[in-house]
Design an enzyme around this catalytic site. Structure first.
Site, PDB file in Angstrom:
ATOM      1  N   SER A  85       0.823  -1.215   0.000  1.00  0.00           N
ATOM      2  CA  SER A  85       0.000   0.000   0.000  1.00  0.00           C
ATOM      3  C   SER A  85       0.855   1.262   0.000  1.00  0.00           C
ATOM      4  O   SER A  85       0.389   2.323  -0.414  1.00  0.00           O
ATOM      5  CB  SER A  85      -0.925   0.008   1.223  1.00  0.00           C
ATOM      6  OG  SER A  85      -1.775  -1.107   1.182  1.00  0.00           O
ATOM      7  N   ILE A 101       3.384  -9.632  -9.414  1.00  0.00           N
ATOM      8  CA  ILE A 101       3.414  -8.952 -10.709  1.00  0.00           C
ATOM      9  C   ILE A 101       2.717  -9.792 -11.781  1.00  0.00           C
ATOM     10  O   ILE A 101       3.212 -10.852 -12.197  1.00  0.00           O
ATOM     11  CB  ILE A 101       4.873  -8.598 -11.101  1.00  0.00           C
ATOM     12  CG1 ILE A 101       5.546  -7.842  -9.941  1.00  0.00           C
ATOM     13  CG2 ILE A 101       4.897  -7.786 -12.396  1.00  0.00           C
ATOM     14  CD1 ILE A 101       4.744  -6.659  -9.372  1.00  0.00           C
ATOM     15  N   GLU A 114      -4.673  -2.372  -6.987  1.00  0.00           N
ATOM     16  CA  GLU A 114      -5.018  -0.999  -7.418  1.00  0.00           C
ATOM     17  C   GLU A 114      -5.579  -0.185  -6.252  1.00  0.00           C
ATOM     18  O   GLU A 114      -6.472   0.632  -6.427  1.00  0.00           O
ATOM     19  CB  GLU A 114      -6.039  -1.001  -8.566  1.00  0.00           C
ATOM     20  CG  GLU A 114      -5.805  -1.973  -9.677  1.00  0.00           C
ATOM     21  CD  GLU A 114      -4.515  -1.742 -10.410  1.00  0.00           C
ATOM     22  OE1 GLU A 114      -3.871  -0.709 -10.160  1.00  0.00           O
ATOM     23  OE2 GLU A 114      -4.140  -2.607 -11.205  1.00  0.00           O
TER      24      GLU A 114
HETATM   25  C1  LIG Z   1      -4.100 -10.988  -7.847  1.00  0.00           C
HETATM   26  C2  LIG Z   1      -3.195  -9.794  -7.629  1.00  0.00           C
HETATM   27  C3  LIG Z   1      -2.628  -9.159  -8.731  1.00  0.00           C
HETATM   28  C4  LIG Z   1      -1.744  -8.079  -8.541  1.00  0.00           C
HETATM   29  N1  LIG Z   1      -1.122  -7.529  -9.637  1.00  0.00           N
HETATM   30  C5  LIG Z   1      -0.156  -6.587  -9.438  1.00  0.00           C
HETATM   31  C6  LIG Z   1       0.627  -6.114 -10.550  1.00  0.00           C
HETATM   32  O1  LIG Z   1       0.433  -6.533 -11.703  1.00  0.00           O
HETATM   33  N2  LIG Z   1       1.609  -5.198 -10.298  1.00  0.00           N
HETATM   34  C7  LIG Z   1       1.858  -4.721  -9.042  1.00  0.00           C
HETATM   35  O2  LIG Z   1       2.748  -3.897  -8.890  1.00  0.00           O
HETATM   36  N3  LIG Z   1       1.132  -5.173  -7.973  1.00  0.00           N
HETATM   37  C8  LIG Z   1       0.149  -6.080  -8.137  1.00  0.00           C
HETATM   38  N4  LIG Z   1      -0.584  -6.567  -7.062  1.00  0.00           N
HETATM   39  C9  LIG Z   1      -0.241  -6.105  -5.709  1.00  0.00           C
HETATM   40  C10 LIG Z   1      -1.316  -5.246  -5.064  1.00  0.00           C
HETATM   41  O3  LIG Z   1      -1.344  -3.983  -5.670  1.00  0.00           O
HETATM   42  C11 LIG Z   1      -1.015  -5.193  -3.547  1.00  0.00           C
HETATM   43  O4  LIG Z   1      -1.329  -6.485  -3.028  1.00  0.00           O
HETATM   44  C12 LIG Z   1      -1.800  -4.124  -2.830  1.00  0.00           C
HETATM   45  O5  LIG Z   1      -1.339  -2.842  -3.181  1.00  0.00           O
HETATM   46  C13 LIG Z   1      -1.734  -4.262  -1.315  1.00  0.00           C
HETATM   47  O6  LIG Z   1      -0.419  -4.405  -0.886  1.00  0.00           O
HETATM   48  P1  LIG Z   1      -0.013  -5.607   0.107  1.00  0.00           P
HETATM   49  O7  LIG Z   1      -0.579  -6.875  -0.446  1.00  0.00           O
HETATM   50  O8  LIG Z   1       1.445  -5.522   0.325  1.00  0.00           O
HETATM   51  O9  LIG Z   1      -0.808  -5.308   1.455  1.00  0.00           O
HETATM   52  P2  LIG Z   1      -0.370  -4.279   2.624  1.00  0.00           P
HETATM   53  O10 LIG Z   1      -0.064  -2.952   2.045  1.00  0.00           O
HETATM   54  O11 LIG Z   1       0.627  -4.935   3.487  1.00  0.00           O
HETATM   55  O12 LIG Z   1      -1.753  -4.163   3.406  1.00  0.00           O
HETATM   56  C14 LIG Z   1      -2.289  -5.208   4.238  1.00  0.00           C
HETATM   57  C15 LIG Z   1      -3.588  -4.703   4.830  1.00  0.00           C
HETATM   58  O13 LIG Z   1      -3.333  -3.512   5.614  1.00  0.00           O
HETATM   59  C16 LIG Z   1      -4.140  -2.447   5.156  1.00  0.00           C
HETATM   60  N5  LIG Z   1      -3.428  -1.167   5.289  1.00  0.00           N
HETATM   61  C17 LIG Z   1      -2.261  -0.794   4.713  1.00  0.00           C
HETATM   62  N6  LIG Z   1      -1.942   0.461   5.065  1.00  0.00           N
HETATM   63  C18 LIG Z   1      -2.951   0.897   5.870  1.00  0.00           C
HETATM   64  C19 LIG Z   1      -3.221   2.117   6.542  1.00  0.00           C
HETATM   65  N7  LIG Z   1      -2.409   3.206   6.427  1.00  0.00           N
HETATM   66  N8  LIG Z   1      -4.354   2.204   7.290  1.00  0.00           N
HETATM   67  C20 LIG Z   1      -5.190   1.147   7.386  1.00  0.00           C
HETATM   68  N9  LIG Z   1      -5.009  -0.024   6.775  1.00  0.00           N
HETATM   69  C21 LIG Z   1      -3.883  -0.149   6.008  1.00  0.00           C
HETATM   70  C22 LIG Z   1      -4.439  -2.779   3.698  1.00  0.00           C
HETATM   71  O14 LIG Z   1      -5.597  -2.123   3.244  1.00  0.00           O
HETATM   72  C23 LIG Z   1      -4.603  -4.289   3.770  1.00  0.00           C
HETATM   73  O15 LIG Z   1      -5.907  -4.600   4.218  1.00  0.00           O
HETATM   74  C24 LIG Z   1      -1.480  -7.617  -7.233  1.00  0.00           C
HETATM   75  C25 LIG Z   1      -2.095  -8.241  -6.138  1.00  0.00           C
HETATM   76  C26 LIG Z   1      -2.928  -9.331  -6.320  1.00  0.00           C
HETATM   77  C27 LIG Z   1      -3.543 -10.011  -5.118  1.00  0.00           C
END
Ligand SMILES: Cc1cc2nc3c(=O)[nH]c(=O)nc-3n(C[C@H](O)[C@H](O)[C@H](O)COP(=O)(O)OP(=O)(O)OC[C@H]3O[C@@H](n4cnc5c(N)ncnc54)[C@H](O)[C@@H]3O)c2cc1C
Length: 395
Positions: A149, A174, A374
């Protein structure tokens, strides 16, 4: 898709607000074309692809021929369709499966948009025509094992090496990376975040598909590692400086999700409606019971509202007035409502809804990913919270 006349009539009755009247003849024609493609090429196979965790690479060129790749981009062999038309296609594809719509989003909204918005003329001419045809597959690497995030905390680094660059680090989740020929990789430099075009056969670049997914099984996401990946000077996207580069592409993909999520919801609703009209319990069809009707009506209300929201944001995008915060309204609302609709639809199907014979639980599982990538629900809530209060609460 419905096959008999009475089902077709009930589906027709479901557009209570006559939202079709908001679409032009060309838009309705495009919808019919993509719907036919989904009916013929995706629906008959999707359960097997999902169960076997297969992304059907054979349909990539077909999607290119239909003009679905980089659909809303102009020039360089791209179809140059409107934002509403792109949204309609996303909705129909996601009625088939979120994984297939995700392919179109990653290729068109993320990888191709990055090159189209921020690339040099040479880069655009080299990659975009082949990507529009589906001959070249692209991916978009922003997320890292420890930076999701909050991409500003990314650790992937590109250091200057003579005229060129050396890339080190890792990315996670990715999409398409193991079948892509070209990767758009966002990395920290001494000059802030920059984007790089990395051919995936460059020594030191490794893509490993993530296994054991409970969502988006008919698509590919990978762990990436970069071990001293050497890149020429012209690998950098010259126009993108700072996180505005990747964020502008994410906004394109988020916009498509506003439509796509409603496609998955609509398909689940139609499955539940058709089943409830046929399935007898206590001597009557399930649809004859008030509690079932309430479920169907609640689904319908949110589908009609969500579709209206999609059309409204699409018209604003075509007019050039759509703001990122408005995209957050659509992405947050339509993902949240769609997942609830899919779960309620699954309930109408009873035990049969637990199998891959019916779409709602597959859609609900997929939407767990859609609400996560996203920008998660929480991230879009924080964007909107900051907008209405003037107080950023991200950290
Ligand atoms: C099927 C799939 C396809 C994807 N495709 C791509 C891609 O092509 N390219 C790419 O770059 N990425 C891709 N992603 C990655 C995706 O963008 C990330 O999973 C997403 O941004 C969340 O990051 P994270 O999984 O590290 O969760 P984290 O950021 O670790 O978050 C974990 C939880 O904590 C919450 N959280 C985080 N910060 C806060 C805050 N400040 N306050 C309250 N809650 C918070 C989040 O909402 C979430 O519920 C993909 C993910 C999936 C599952």
């Amino acid at each position: 898709m419905t096959t008999n006349t009475s089902q077709a009539a009930t589906v027709q009755r479901s557009d209570v607000l006559n939202l079709d009247a908001l679409l032009s003849a060309e838009e309705l024609e495009l919808r019919a074309t993509v719907r036919r493609f989904v009916d013929e090429r995706i629906r008959p196979n999707i359960a097997a692809w999902y169960e076997d965790a297969v992304f059907p690479t054979e349909i990539v060129a077909e999607m290119g021929a239909l003009g679905l790749l980089g659909m809303h981009l102009d020039g360089y062999g791209c179809p140059g369709r409107s934002a509403v038309e792109y949204g309609i296609a996303a909705m129909e594809l996601e009625a088939g499966d979120s994984g297939l719509r995700t392919f179109v989003s990653v290729q068109g909204s993320l990888a191709m948009s990055a090159i189209h918005k921020w690339g040099s003329e040479e880069q655009k001419n080299q990659y975009l025509p082949g990507m529009a045809k589906g001959e070249i597959i692209g991916c978009f690497g922003l997320t890292e094992p420890t930076a999701g995030s909050d991409p500003s905390s990314m650790a992937t680094f590109a250091r200057r090496d003579g005229d060129g660059w050396v890339l080190t680090g890792a990315k996670r989740w990715i999409g398409l990376a193991s079948i892509a020929q070209i990767a758009v990789i966002w990395a920290m430099t001494d000059d802030g975040v920059r984007g790089f075009l990395v051919p995936t056969d460059t020594p030191g670049f490794t893509a490993t598909p993530i296994q054991g997914k409970l969502s988006m099984r008919a698509s590919i996401q990978c762990d990436l590692s970069f071990e001293d990946v050497r890149l020429p000077a012209d690998a950098m996207l010259p126009g993108a400086k700072g996180l505005r580069g990747p964020f502008s592409c994410l906004n394109e993909a988020r916009y498509g999700i506003i439509w796509g999520a409603m496609g998955a919801a609509r398909d689940s609703y139609e499955a539940a409606l058709a089943y409830s009209l046929e399935r007898l319990q206590f001597d009557k069809p399930l649809a004859a019971y008030q509690i079932t009707q309430q479920k169907l009506v609640n689904m319908l209300l949110e589908i009609q509202k969500g579709t209206l929201l999609a059309i409204h944001t699409g018209r604003m995008k075509d007019a050039g007035t759509l703001e990122p915060v408005q995209i957050s309204v659509g992405k947050l609302n339509n993902c949240r409502e769609a997942i609830q609709i899919c779960r309620d639809a699954r309930a109408v199907l009873g035990g049969n809804g637990i199998t891959l014979d019916y779409s709602p639980l597959r859609h609900a599982n997929n939407l767990e990913s859609v609400r996560t990538y996203e920008g998660t629900d929480e991230v879009h809530t924080l964007i909107l919270g900051s907008h209405i209060t003037g107080i950023p609460a991200f950290r």
